[in-house]
Design a protein around this motif. Structure first.
Motif, PDB file in Angstrom:
ATOM      1  N   LYS A 294       3.165  -5.035  -1.424  1.00 42.64           N
ATOM      2  CA  LYS A 294       2.635  -4.297  -2.572  1.00 42.64           C
ATOM      3  C   LYS A 294       2.822  -2.802  -2.370  1.00 42.64           C
ATOM      4  O   LYS A 294       3.245  -2.341  -1.309  1.00 42.64           O
ATOM      5  CB  LYS A 294       1.157  -4.624  -2.782  1.00 42.64           C
ATOM      6  CG  LYS A 294       0.870  -6.085  -3.086  1.00 42.64           C
ATOM      7  CD  LYS A 294      -0.613  -6.332  -3.261  1.00 42.64           C
ATOM      8  CE  LYS A 294      -0.909  -7.791  -3.564  1.00 42.64           C
ATOM      9  NZ  LYS A 294      -2.367  -8.053  -3.729  1.00 42.64           N
ATOM     10  N   THR A 295       2.503  -2.013  -3.376  1.00 46.84           N
ATOM     11  CA  THR A 295       2.564  -0.550  -3.250  1.00 46.84           C
ATOM     12  C   THR A 295       1.212  -0.034  -2.769  1.00 46.84           C
ATOM     13  O   THR A 295       0.190  -0.737  -2.832  1.00 46.84           O
ATOM     14  CB  THR A 295       2.878   0.101  -4.603  1.00 46.84           C
ATOM     15  OG1 THR A 295       1.788  -0.149  -5.513  1.00 46.84           O
ATOM     16  CG2 THR A 295       4.165  -0.461  -5.187  1.00 46.84           C
ATOM     17  N   SER A 296       1.186   1.216  -2.319  1.00 50.93           N
ATOM     18  CA  SER A 296      -0.061   1.825  -1.878  1.00 50.93           C
ATOM     19  C   SER A 296      -1.078   1.879  -3.005  1.00 50.93           C
ATOM     20  O   SER A 296      -2.277   1.683  -2.798  1.00 50.93           O
ATOM     21  CB  SER A 296       0.206   3.244  -1.364  1.00 50.93           C
ATOM     22  OG  SER A 296       1.027   3.225  -0.213  1.00 50.93           O
ATOM     23  N   GLU A 297      -0.588   2.130  -4.225  1.00 52.70           N
ATOM     24  CA  GLU A 297      -1.475   2.206  -5.382  1.00 52.70           C
ATOM     25  C   GLU A 297      -2.154   0.855  -5.656  1.00 52.70           C
ATOM     26  O   GLU A 297      -3.335   0.793  -5.997  1.00 52.70           O
ATOM     27  CB  GLU A 297      -0.698   2.650  -6.617  1.00 52.70           C
ATOM     28  CG  GLU A 297      -0.244   4.110  -6.591  1.00 52.70           C
ATOM     29  CD  GLU A 297       0.920   4.356  -5.629  1.00 52.70           C
ATOM     30  OE1 GLU A 297       1.134   5.502  -5.229  1.00 52.70           O
ATOM     31  OE2 GLU A 297       1.608   3.360  -5.276  1.00 52.70           O
ATOM     32  N   GLN A 298      -1.402  -0.219  -5.480  1.00 54.55           N
ATOM     33  CA  GLN A 298      -1.965  -1.545  -5.698  1.00 54.55           C
ATOM     34  C   GLN A 298      -3.043  -1.860  -4.661  1.00 54.55           C
ATOM     35  O   GLN A 298      -4.073  -2.488  -4.966  1.00 54.55           O
ATOM     36  CB  GLN A 298      -0.871  -2.605  -5.642  1.00 54.55           C
ATOM     37  CG  GLN A 298       0.032  -2.645  -6.859  1.00 54.55           C
ATOM     38  CD  GLN A 298       1.141  -3.655  -6.678  1.00 54.55           C
ATOM     39  OE1 GLN A 298       1.943  -3.563  -5.736  1.00 54.55           O
ATOM     40  NE2 GLN A 298       1.202  -4.636  -7.576  1.00 54.55           N
ATOM     41  N   ILE A 299      -2.814  -1.445  -3.431  1.00 56.06           N
ATOM     42  CA  ILE A 299      -3.764  -1.694  -2.350  1.00 56.06           C
ATOM     43  C   ILE A 299      -5.059  -0.930  -2.606  1.00 56.06           C
ATOM     44  O   ILE A 299      -6.159  -1.458  -2.438  1.00 56.06           O
ATOM     45  CB  ILE A 299      -3.170  -1.298  -0.976  1.00 56.06           C
ATOM     46  CG1 ILE A 299      -1.965  -2.164  -0.657  1.00 56.06           C
ATOM     47  CG2 ILE A 299      -4.231  -1.417   0.103  1.00 56.06           C
ATOM     48  CD1 ILE A 299      -2.269  -3.636  -0.513  1.00 56.06           C
ATOM     49  N   SER A 300      -4.924   0.327  -3.025  1.00 53.34           N
ATOM     50  CA  SER A 300      -6.100   1.170  -3.225  1.00 53.34           C
ATOM     51  C   SER A 300      -6.857   0.776  -4.485  1.00 53.34           C
ATOM     52  O   SER A 300      -8.040   0.992  -4.593  1.00 53.34           O
ATOM     53  CB  SER A 300      -5.693   2.640  -3.298  1.00 53.34           C
ATOM     54  OG  SER A 300      -4.790   2.855  -4.374  1.00 53.34           O
TER      55      SER A 300
ATOM     56  N   GLU B 297      -1.722   1.238   7.017  1.00 55.48           N
ATOM     57  CA  GLU B 297      -1.900   0.644   5.687  1.00 55.48           C
ATOM     58  C   GLU B 297      -1.076  -0.632   5.612  1.00 55.48           C
ATOM     59  O   GLU B 297       0.150  -0.599   5.713  1.00 55.48           O
ATOM     60  CB  GLU B 297      -1.439   1.613   4.600  1.00 55.48           C
ATOM     61  CG  GLU B 297      -1.631   1.066   3.187  1.00 55.48           C
ATOM     62  CD  GLU B 297      -1.131   2.027   2.121  1.00 55.48           C
ATOM     63  OE1 GLU B 297      -1.956   2.548   1.355  1.00 55.48           O
ATOM     64  OE2 GLU B 297       0.101   2.261   2.083  1.00 55.48           O
ATOM     65  N   ARG B 298      -1.741  -1.749   5.441  1.00 53.88           N
ATOM     66  CA  ARG B 298      -1.057  -3.039   5.374  1.00 53.88           C
ATOM     67  C   ARG B 298      -0.894  -3.419   3.908  1.00 53.88           C
ATOM     68  O   ARG B 298      -1.868  -3.709   3.211  1.00 53.88           O
ATOM     69  CB  ARG B 298      -1.842  -4.100   6.147  1.00 53.88           C
ATOM     70  CG  ARG B 298      -2.125  -3.700   7.589  1.00 53.88           C
ATOM     71  CD  ARG B 298      -2.712  -4.856   8.361  1.00 53.88           C
ATOM     72  NE  ARG B 298      -1.707  -5.875   8.637  1.00 53.88           N
ATOM     73  CZ  ARG B 298      -1.988  -7.143   8.922  1.00 53.88           C
ATOM     74  NH1 ARG B 298      -3.242  -7.550   8.923  1.00 53.88           N
ATOM     75  NH2 ARG B 298      -1.027  -8.004   9.169  1.00 53.88           N
ATOM     76  N   ARG B 299       0.348  -3.456   3.442  1.00 53.48           N
ATOM     77  CA  ARG B 299       0.597  -3.625   2.007  1.00 53.48           C
ATOM     78  C   ARG B 299       1.088  -5.024   1.629  1.00 53.48           C
ATOM     79  O   ARG B 299       1.023  -5.402   0.470  1.00 53.48           O
ATOM     80  CB  ARG B 299       1.610  -2.585   1.527  1.00 53.48           C
ATOM     81  CG  ARG B 299       1.115  -1.147   1.672  1.00 53.48           C
ATOM     82  CD  ARG B 299       2.014  -0.178   0.942  1.00 53.48           C
ATOM     83  NE  ARG B 299       3.354  -0.151   1.491  1.00 53.48           N
ATOM     84  CZ  ARG B 299       3.735   0.601   2.513  1.00 53.48           C
ATOM     85  NH1 ARG B 299       2.859   1.400   3.111  1.00 53.48           N
ATOM     86  NH2 ARG B 299       4.972   0.585   2.959  1.00 53.48           N
TER      87      ARG B 299
END
Length: 246
Positions: free
Chosen positions: A240-246, A235-237
């Motif tokens: 950012k946070t994981s939530e922002q990426i998703s 996961e390349r962020r």
């Protein structure tokens, strides 16, 4: 295992960089001279370059010779330079057949005249190719590259060409050796070492790093595919946070 079929074409790195390490140790394990390891390593170069062009990677940069490598034994350096000339002559057909453009970064003027001339000739002959850009880092050191940028920008500020306030990341990028390349997405280093070794320090700011114990002469297309799959599962962020990426 067939890793190639698992690669997602829409998640390939735009720019792949490789530190090709382990030629000398490979030769030592075989009871051979170090130079034989460098010669064997050219086979892996050909295999990886062809594989990258085939699957659709647009930019491949190989760390072929660093500024620090000039400190190696004279015979080894001379052999490496002769091998460079030989490889350039031999591989031009491969570059043309695969529509690959050759480029080079580093203090190229420090190369022996014959190697420098041959390099420029192949660059000229392949300049119109558009499938992939293969960049060789030769007599390259990232700290030296950054120092060069600082000097260029200082001179431009001094001569009122640019202002201090205008200097940002984009301005710096335009003065790097890699000004025509995107940032590195994936950096692979072979041989089990976990170092960057003064390679593309600015350009790998958000690169994914992949280290393998395989010595460079033993590195195959399948090993490349395995590294790419590992990269695609991360996961390349970019801060950012994981939530922002998703």
């Amino acid at each position: 295992m067939d890793f190639k079929t698992q690669i997602k074409n829409d998640k390939l790195p735009r720019h792949l960089a490789i530190i090709m390490d382990g030629n000398g140790r490979w030769a030592k394990q075989q009871g051979l001279l170090r130079v034989v390891g460098h010669e064997s390593g050219t086979k892996s170069v050909r295999e990886v370059v062809e594989a990258c062009a085939e699957i659709g990677i647009k930019h491949l940069t190989l760390y072929a010779f660093s500024t620090e490598n000039w400190k190696r034994p004279k015979l080894e350096v001379q052999t490496l330079m002769k091998l460079l000339v030989k490889s350039l002559k031999k591989e031009i057909a491969t570059l043309q057949d695969n529509n690959i453009k050759l480029a080079a970064i580093g203090n190229l003027q420090d190369l022996p005249k014959k190697a420098h001339t041959e390099l420029l000739e192949v660059i000229e002959k392949t300049k119109s190719n558009g499938q992939m850009t293969l960049t060789l880092a030769l007599s390259y050191g990232s700290r030296e590259e950054i120092v060069s940028v600082v000097k260029q920008l200082t001179d431009k500020v001094k001569n009122n060409i640019i202002s201090v306030e205008s200097i940002d990341e984009s301005i710096i990028n335009k003065h790097l050796y890699t000004q025509n390349l995107p940032d590195v997405d994936l950096l692979i280093r072979t041989s089990g070492e976990h170092r960057i070794s003064n390679f593309l320090l600015w350009q790998i700011a958000y690169a994914e790093l992949y280290f393998t114990n395989i010595l460079w002469p033993d590195f195959t297309k399948n090993d490349l595919y395995e590294a790419l799959i590992n990269y695609q599962n991360r996961e390349r962020r970019f801060g950012k946070t994981s939530e922002q990426i998703s």
